[in-house]
Design a protein around this motif. Sequence first.
Motif, PDB file in Angstrom:
ATOM      1  N   SER A   1       0.772  -0.954  -0.085  1.00 31.50           N
ATOM      2  CA  SER A   1      -0.031  -0.251   0.352  1.00 31.50           C
ATOM      3  C   SER A   1       0.744   0.800   0.222  1.00 31.50           C
ATOM      4  O   SER A   1       0.741   2.229  -0.983  1.00 31.50           O
ATOM      5  CB  SER A   1      -1.295   0.070   1.296  1.00 31.50           C
ATOM      6  N   TYR A   2       2.038   1.097   0.905  1.00 32.65           N
ATOM      7  CA  TYR A   2       2.476   2.658   1.602  1.00 32.65           C
ATOM      8  C   TYR A   2       3.292   1.872  -0.242  1.00 32.65           C
ATOM      9  O   TYR A   2       3.264   3.524  -1.369  1.00 32.65           O
ATOM     10  CB  TYR A   2       3.783   2.231   1.740  1.00 32.65           C
ATOM     11  N   LEU A   3       4.166   1.037  -0.841  1.00 35.76           N
ATOM     12  CA  LEU A   3       5.472   1.479  -2.233  1.00 35.76           C
ATOM     13  C   LEU A   3       4.242   2.237  -3.487  1.00 35.76           C
ATOM     14  O   LEU A   3       4.801   2.720  -3.852  1.00 35.76           O
ATOM     15  CB  LEU A   3       4.728  -0.436  -2.051  1.00 35.76           C
ATOM     16  N   THR A   4       2.915   1.858  -3.600  1.00 41.16           N
ATOM     17  CA  THR A   4       2.142   2.285  -4.041  1.00 41.16           C
ATOM     18  C   THR A   4       1.263   3.401  -4.682  1.00 41.16           C
ATOM     19  O   THR A   4       0.869   4.061  -5.778  1.00 41.16           O
ATOM     20  CB  THR A   4       1.307   1.136  -4.517  1.00 41.16           C
ATOM     21  N   ILE A   5       1.274   4.145  -3.438  1.00 33.28           N
ATOM     22  CA  ILE A   5       0.519   5.060  -2.341  1.00 33.28           C
ATOM     23  C   ILE A   5       1.135   5.833  -2.339  1.00 33.28           C
ATOM     24  O   ILE A   5       1.719   7.342  -2.718  1.00 33.28           O
ATOM     25  CB  ILE A   5      -0.571   4.906  -1.826  1.00 33.28           C
ATOM     26  N   GLU A   6       1.841   5.996  -1.478  1.00 31.69           N
ATOM     27  CA  GLU A   6       2.556   7.221  -0.581  1.00 31.69           C
ATOM     28  C   GLU A   6       4.390   7.654  -1.505  1.00 31.69           C
ATOM     29  O   GLU A   6       4.901   8.338  -1.328  1.00 31.69           O
ATOM     30  CB  GLU A   6       2.768   6.596   0.959  1.00 31.69           C
ATOM     31  N   ALA A   7       4.869   6.031  -1.742  1.00 33.06           N
ATOM     32  CA  ALA A   7       6.576   6.075  -2.388  1.00 33.06           C
ATOM     33  C   ALA A   7       5.990   7.143  -3.083  1.00 33.06           C
ATOM     34  O   ALA A   7       5.806   6.889  -4.374  1.00 33.06           O
ATOM     35  CB  ALA A   7       6.771   4.626  -2.141  1.00 33.06           C
ATOM     36  N   LYS A   8       7.652   7.824  -3.205  1.00 32.26           N
ATOM     37  CA  LYS A   8       7.535   8.376  -3.999  1.00 32.26           C
ATOM     38  C   LYS A   8       8.576   8.248  -5.593  1.00 32.26           C
ATOM     39  O   LYS A   8       8.685   8.409  -6.453  1.00 32.26           O
ATOM     40  CB  LYS A   8       7.869  10.184  -4.020  1.00 32.26           C
ATOM     41  N   GLY A   9       9.599   7.337  -5.518  1.00 28.74           N
ATOM     42  CA  GLY A   9      10.712   7.193  -5.692  1.00 28.74           C
ATOM     43  C   GLY A   9      10.547   5.887  -6.430  1.00 28.74           C
ATOM     44  O   GLY A   9       9.306   4.915  -6.875  1.00 28.74           O
ATOM     45  N   ALA A  10      11.189   4.991  -6.363  1.00 32.04           N
ATOM     46  CA  ALA A  10      11.879   4.134  -7.053  1.00 32.04           C
ATOM     47  C   ALA A  10      11.237   2.604  -5.995  1.00 32.04           C
ATOM     48  O   ALA A  10      11.226   3.011  -4.525  1.00 32.04           O
ATOM     49  CB  ALA A  10      13.024   2.940  -7.901  1.00 32.04           C
ATOM     50  N   ILE A  11      10.103   1.879  -6.926  1.00 30.65           N
ATOM     51  CA  ILE A  11       9.794   0.869  -5.756  1.00 30.65           C
ATOM     52  C   ILE A  11      11.121  -1.066  -5.310  1.00 30.65           C
ATOM     53  O   ILE A  11      11.967  -0.882  -6.521  1.00 30.65           O
ATOM     54  CB  ILE A  11       9.365   0.170  -6.292  1.00 30.65           C
ATOM     55  N   PRO A  12      12.047  -1.073  -4.825  1.00 26.66           N
ATOM     56  CA  PRO A  12      13.194  -1.389  -4.142  1.00 26.66           C
ATOM     57  C   PRO A  12      12.971  -2.894  -5.304  1.00 26.66           C
ATOM     58  O   PRO A  12      12.178  -3.472  -5.008  1.00 26.66           O
ATOM     59  CB  PRO A  12      12.791  -1.860  -3.225  1.00 26.66           C
ATOM     60  N   LEU A  13      13.945  -2.337  -6.067  1.00 23.40           N
ATOM     61  CA  LEU A  13      14.029  -3.823  -6.604  1.00 23.40           C
ATOM     62  C   LEU A  13      13.649  -5.308  -6.145  1.00 23.40           C
ATOM     63  O   LEU A  13      12.779  -6.420  -6.540  1.00 23.40           O
ATOM     64  CB  LEU A  13      15.781  -4.129  -7.421  1.00 23.40           C
ATOM     65  N   ASP A  14      14.367  -5.146  -4.800  1.00 25.79           N
ATOM     66  CA  ASP A  14      13.737  -6.635  -4.433  1.00 25.79           C
ATOM     67  C   ASP A  14      12.460  -7.323  -4.035  1.00 25.79           C
ATOM     68  O   ASP A  14      11.779  -8.086  -3.091  1.00 25.79           O
ATOM     69  CB  ASP A  14      14.756  -6.847  -2.890  1.00 25.79           C
ATOM     70  N   LEU A  15      11.380  -6.649  -4.186  1.00 18.00           N
ATOM     71  CA  LEU A  15      10.509  -6.483  -3.712  1.00 18.00           C
ATOM     72  C   LEU A  15       9.299  -6.192  -5.425  1.00 18.00           C
ATOM     73  O   LEU A  15       8.367  -6.485  -5.131  1.00 18.00           O
ATOM     74  CB  LEU A  15       9.646  -4.696  -2.858  1.00 18.00           C
ATOM     75  N   ARG A  16       9.707  -5.444  -6.584  1.00 18.76           N
ATOM     76  CA  ARG A  16       9.062  -5.596  -7.417  1.00 18.76           C
ATOM     77  C   ARG A  16       7.613  -6.432  -7.396  1.00 18.76           C
ATOM     78  O   ARG A  16       7.023  -7.008  -7.170  1.00 18.76           O
ATOM     79  CB  ARG A  16      10.137  -4.732  -8.297  1.00 18.76           C
ATOM     80  N   SER A  17       8.827  -8.112  -7.511  1.00 18.78           N
ATOM     81  CA  SER A  17       8.146  -9.026  -7.777  1.00 18.78           C
ATOM     82  C   SER A  17       7.044  -9.688  -6.600  1.00 18.78           C
ATOM     83  O   SER A  17       6.151 -10.144  -7.039  1.00 18.78           O
ATOM     84  CB  SER A  17       8.619 -10.267  -8.224  1.00 18.78           C
ATOM     85  N   LYS A  18       7.179  -9.028  -6.327  1.00 23.99           N
ATOM     86  CA  LYS A  18       6.265  -9.433  -4.623  1.00 23.99           C
ATOM     87  C   LYS A  18       5.095  -8.951  -4.853  1.00 23.99           C
ATOM     88  O   LYS A  18       3.859  -9.189  -3.733  1.00 23.99           O
ATOM     89  CB  LYS A  18       6.678  -8.733  -2.862  1.00 23.99           C
ATOM     90  N   LEU A  19       4.692  -7.446  -5.598  1.00 24.16           N
ATOM     91  CA  LEU A  19       3.597  -6.306  -6.072  1.00 24.16           C
ATOM     92  C   LEU A  19       2.864  -7.680  -6.644  1.00 24.16           C
ATOM     93  O   LEU A  19       1.831  -7.130  -6.992  1.00 24.16           O
ATOM     94  CB  LEU A  19       4.127  -5.351  -6.648  1.00 24.16           C
TER      95      LEU A  19
END
Length: 409
Positions: free
Chosen positions: A238-256
């Motif tokens: 929720s934070y990564l896709t709505i609140e975070a402004k920058g790049a999504i950390p590489l190690d988390l991308r596949s988990k989305l």
Amino acid sequence: MEGASLPGTARGGAVVNHASLVDRLRARALGSGAALFGVTDLVESSHGSRLHQWLTDGMHGEMSYLARDEAVERRVRVDRTLPGARSAVLIGVDYATELRPDAEVDPSRPVIARYARGRDYHDVLPGILEGLAAVIRADHPEARHRPYVDTGPILEREWARDAGLGWFGRNTMLIHPQRGSWFVLGILLTDVVIEPTGSFDEDRCGRCRACLDACPTGALLGRNAEGAPVLDARLCISYLTIEAKGAIPLDLRSKLGNRVFGCDICQEVCPWNERFAKEASLPAFAPRADLDGVGLVELALRILEMSEKGYQREFADSPLSRPRRRGMLRNLCVGIGNWLAGLDGKAPTDALDFLGQALTDAQPLVRAHAAWALGQARSEVADTLLEHRLREETDPGVRVEIEGALAWT
Ligand code: B12
Ligand code: SF4
Ligand code: SF4
């Protein structure tokens, strides 16, 4: 809490029929579409130290608006927000129109969190709260009020718990035993003393750990020594896709996976939602027609063609406006990359076309995530697009992403 009426009481010399005020407030709230209603006294937050610890641990990530000294102080001391505040009226409004889990949804389609499929609740709940203020004003014309729906530093869940709207689940959500957790909260602060409806003091999670086991990123850390549920927002989708402004950390991308806006997983698996959740009654939360059944690529192409102004116009009354065009395209690129990763190198042409165009977008954030998604495609066409772009790309961050995406060959 949906509950019993209370006897009238005398305060400050004036006899006020609180029972009828509470009853009229409840009737107005439920009649306006709220599912849950309650009233609490306003005292200093008993969980202020928990908030301080969470912030000290940096678990709020980039949400600096939560950590400002003034905001922290106001969260703990409500009278800093409304001097003389004595009571808070809380409402919970159901928003889910789809109660089944999203897990089976086609990976080529975007999953958008339930609260964001229709109109923005920040625009819907204030009207209900204004109606409640009018009920109080009928008895107390001089009364002062302040309605909040995430619009100020208020510990909404703590006051809602104190007003009997539910308990803090291990997923940190407020859960009501007859409703589950698919509701949003609104709060009306007032300087009128209103008889409290009673707090919800039990923890009904028992030995269940379903949400902790289901969270794909390990953002839920369980209860701390005092029993407070802990969430590391920096890991939360929720934070990564709505609140975070920058790049999504590489190690988390596949988990989305294909969750391109918000995340409901820890609520979908909660037995209280499986058994007790009810569909939203307010038409405002009906899903937008243009998102119904849309594919990841179709939506991404539509947004790619918009300017930021156009995007804000299109999603003016939707929570989707928050991450802005570039944040939403970032999320869609990650969703497309995760879909392509499961296709064994057989990426559909329209997906590659979109990613090729996104690779030349004016926003480096979009180019970077398009590059990553092309790397997931594991195809010659994707590599050719990446190699061409590498010759022209000047942004160091995007170059690193392109090189990383080509590294699989
Ligand atoms: C920042 C924020 C986020 C952040 C951080 C979430 C978090 N869990 O802290 C992010 C971006 C990750 C987020 C995500 C979501 N959010 Co949000 N978010 C907020 C916001 C603005 C502030 C929350 C906050 O202050 N967090 C800091 C922590 C420390 O505070 P807290 O969660 O209230 O926790 C309290 C407990 O820990 C308690 N406590 C302390 N000690 C003890 C001891 C015991 C024994 C107990 C029981 C409790 C306890 O004290 C803390 C402070 O009072 C609120 C609105 C608001 N103004 O409150 C909405 C809010 C919490 N969000 C909401 C929603 C709907 C969501 C999402 C479902 C959206 C989505 N689908 O993507 C997800 C759910 C993710 C999750 N599992 O939490 C709703 C929740 C409604 C509900 N039924 O609970 C709220 C209330 C907004 C609203 N007005 O309705 N959110
Ligand atoms: S919203 Fe999703 S990522 Fe965040 S804690 Fe819940 S399951 Fe984990
Ligand atoms: S899934 Fe289980 S542990 Fe998690 S909030 Fe629901 S009842 Fe509590």
